[in-house]
Design an enzyme around this catalytic site. Structure first.
Site, PDB file in Angstrom:
ATOM      1  N   ASP A  34       0.802  -1.353  -0.145  1.00 28.37           N
ATOM      2  CA  ASP A  34      -0.047  -0.036   0.035  1.00 28.37           C
ATOM      3  C   ASP A  34       0.881   1.225  -0.022  1.00 28.37           C
ATOM      4  OD1 ASP A  34      -2.374  -1.806   0.462  1.00 28.37           O
ATOM      5  OD2 ASP A  34      -1.807  -1.848   2.531  1.00 28.37           O
ATOM      6  N   LYS A  76       2.311   1.965  -5.043  1.00 31.29           N
ATOM      7  CA  LYS A  76       3.341   1.669  -6.381  1.00 31.29           C
ATOM      8  C   LYS A  76       2.460   2.074  -7.614  1.00 31.29           C
ATOM      9  CE  LYS A  76       3.547  -2.406  -4.670  1.00 31.29           C
ATOM     10  NZ  LYS A  76       2.942  -2.188  -3.290  1.00 31.29           N
ATOM     11  N   GLY A 118      -4.188  -4.480  -4.813  1.00 25.83           N
ATOM     12  CA  GLY A 118      -4.691  -3.606  -5.569  1.00 25.83           C
ATOM     13  C   GLY A 118      -4.018  -2.386  -5.887  1.00 25.83           C
ATOM     14  N   HIS A 119      -4.236  -1.599  -7.059  1.00 26.90           N
ATOM     15  CA  HIS A 119      -3.778  -0.486  -7.206  1.00 26.90           C
ATOM     16  C   HIS A 119      -4.853   0.550  -7.135  1.00 26.90           C
ATOM     17  CE1 HIS A 119       0.193  -1.782  -7.767  1.00 26.90           C
ATOM     18  NE2 HIS A 119       0.225  -2.273  -8.642  1.00 26.90           N
ATOM     19  N   GLN A 136       1.889  -6.319  -3.239  1.00 25.32           N
ATOM     20  CA  GLN A 136       2.244  -5.894  -1.695  1.00 25.32           C
ATOM     21  C   GLN A 136       3.625  -5.308  -1.474  1.00 25.32           C
ATOM     22  OE1 GLN A 136       1.170  -9.522  -2.736  1.00 25.32           O
ATOM     23  NE2 GLN A 136      -0.762  -9.125  -2.346  1.00 25.32           N
TER      24      GLN A 136
END
Length: 430
Positions: free
Chosen positions: A13, A16, A40-41, A224
């Site tokens: 988180d 990225k 998730g992004h 991650q």
């Protein structure tokens, strides 16, 4: 031509997705190399929020080819839903634009069922899994019981193998007190998934080598962060794959001698989701301030993230583990408004000073973070276009981070949008 790996240096988180999105403007290929839809992004483009779980964040750049590597475990239903959702938003998600490794393993319904059943049975010893079936899928991969995506396009092989595998899985589900699964339903659904995905499936290792041979820019992105790595993270409160930069090669079929740079993403404070020790965690009004101002809720699960001061001990350990050559600082704007900001520069345990991340959870839970204090700033950073225009107090904070870590800061993110990026040094594709 450049080849760049982007990794998180904390517990994930770190932002990225945004940095990858910005760098992708000059990238020909963006490659996801591990994890699954437990990650998730979150991207903000033209003030619109987009959340991706499997497709690399380079998908929003029309000239970029996105690759899902063999190291990723893919829930076919989630991938198809993501493709269809992006199509409805007007994006081209053709087999020329998105390439998926035929060697990537498929998350099956029993993986998700087992994940949830084990976590329910664990009671006080929960890992904090998302229940997406990631861990059980990786278990089957190394146990040589898994299905690769190419297998979903081979009906006779798939049907025969599923019979024996499902018999075992239903036995375990019954033992855990969960409902068993129907063979015919899985067969029908997954063979349909295979037909949908067939045009996207390729030998991505060959694809990437050809791109490298043509001197094209390739960017590798992980999911991650370093301390969720199965080997070097805060075990057992980790993910089920190797999140370190070294796995970019295994998870994509790309040779390590062809990698040029490794960029570490560092959030200007620290967060983590789930269980496990967190030395710099703030369980007070400051921690709540960071959570609310930073929008620290999981993009996949919506779970509130635990927040704390930036821990440079863990980041320096991440730099060593990943061979990081430069860093990007994200969410610096979230710190605006605080009177005092702290940096953890060492640990104290049993009257001894420690400047590296301990191996055991017992030791990590006992360390006392040693802080350096900095005066905060009040200015809104989101409108600033040049590093030189940052408040002096913000620059002092960044300078100390760079001095301590002994790697250069290349990028500073000062807001959620693409435009909120300051570039300090020319590097990579820039």
């Amino acid at each position: 031509m450049s080849t760049l790996i982007v990794v998180g240096t904390q517990w994930g988180d770190e932002g990225k997705g945004k940095i990858v999105d910005v760098l992708t403007e000059k990238a020909d290929f963006v490659v996801r190399f591990q994890g699954g839809n437990n990650a998730g992004h979150t991207l903000v483009i033209n003030q619109k929020k987009h959340i991706l779980h499997l497709i690399p964040s380079g998908i929003f750049h029309p000239h970029t080819t996105c690759v899902i590597g063999n190291g990723v475990v893919v829930d076919p239903e989630v991938l198809i839903d993501e493709i269809e959702k992006l199509k409805k938003e007007g994006l081209e998600i053709s087999p020329q634009k998105l390439k998926v490794s035929e060697r990537a393993h498929a998350i099956m319904p029993y993986h998700k069922a087992l994940d949830l059943a084990r976590e329910a049975k664990a009671k006080g010893n929960k890992i904090g899994t998302t229940g997406r079936g990631i861990g059980p899928c990786y278990e089957d991969k190394v146990g040589r019981r898994g299905f690769r995506l190419i297998d979903l396009t081979r009906p006779d092989f798939f049907k025969e193998k599923l019979k024996s595998v499902l018999e075992e899985k239903n036995f375990f589900l019954q033992y855990l007190g969960a409902e068993t699964l129907n063979y015919e339903e899985i067969c029908q659904k997954y063979l349909q998934f295979g037909e949908y995905l067939r045009p996207y499936l390729v030998d991505t290792a060959t694809l990437l080598w050809e791109a490298y041979s043509k001197e094209q820019n390739i960017l590798f992105e992980g999911a991650q962060g370093t301390f969720l790595d199965i080997d070097y993270g805060t075990y057992p409160y980790v993910t089920s794959s190797n999140t370190l930069s070294g796995n970019a090669c295994c998870g994509s079929g790309f040779g390590p001698t062809a990698i040029k740079e490794v960029l570490g993403i560092v959030k200007a404070y620290t967060t983590r989701v789930g269980e496990g020790p967190f030395p710099t965690e703030l369980k007070d009004i400051t921690g709540e301030y960071l959570r609310e101002k930073g929008g620290e809720y999981g993009s996949t699960t919506g779970r509130p993230r635990r927040c704390g001061w930036l821990d440079l001990v863990m980041v320096k350990t991440a730099i060593k583990l990943n061979g990081i050559t430069g860093i990007a600082i994200t969410k610096l704007d979230v710190l605006s408004g605080l009177d005092t900001i702290k940096l953890c520069t060492s640990y104290k345990i049993r009257e001894k000073s420690l400047d590296s991340f301990p191996t055991t959870l017992e030791d990590l839970a006992k360390v006392e973070p040693q802080y350096e204090e900095f005066s905060g700033w009040k200015e809104d950073l989101s409108k600033i276009q040049r590093f030189e225009d940052l408040p002096d107090k913000a620059k002092s904070y960044l300078k100390r981070i760079e001095e301590y870590l002994q790697v250069p800061i290349y990028i500073v993110s000062t807001g959620p949008d693409r435009e909120n990026c300051l570039f300090l040094k020319k590097a990579f594709f820039l």
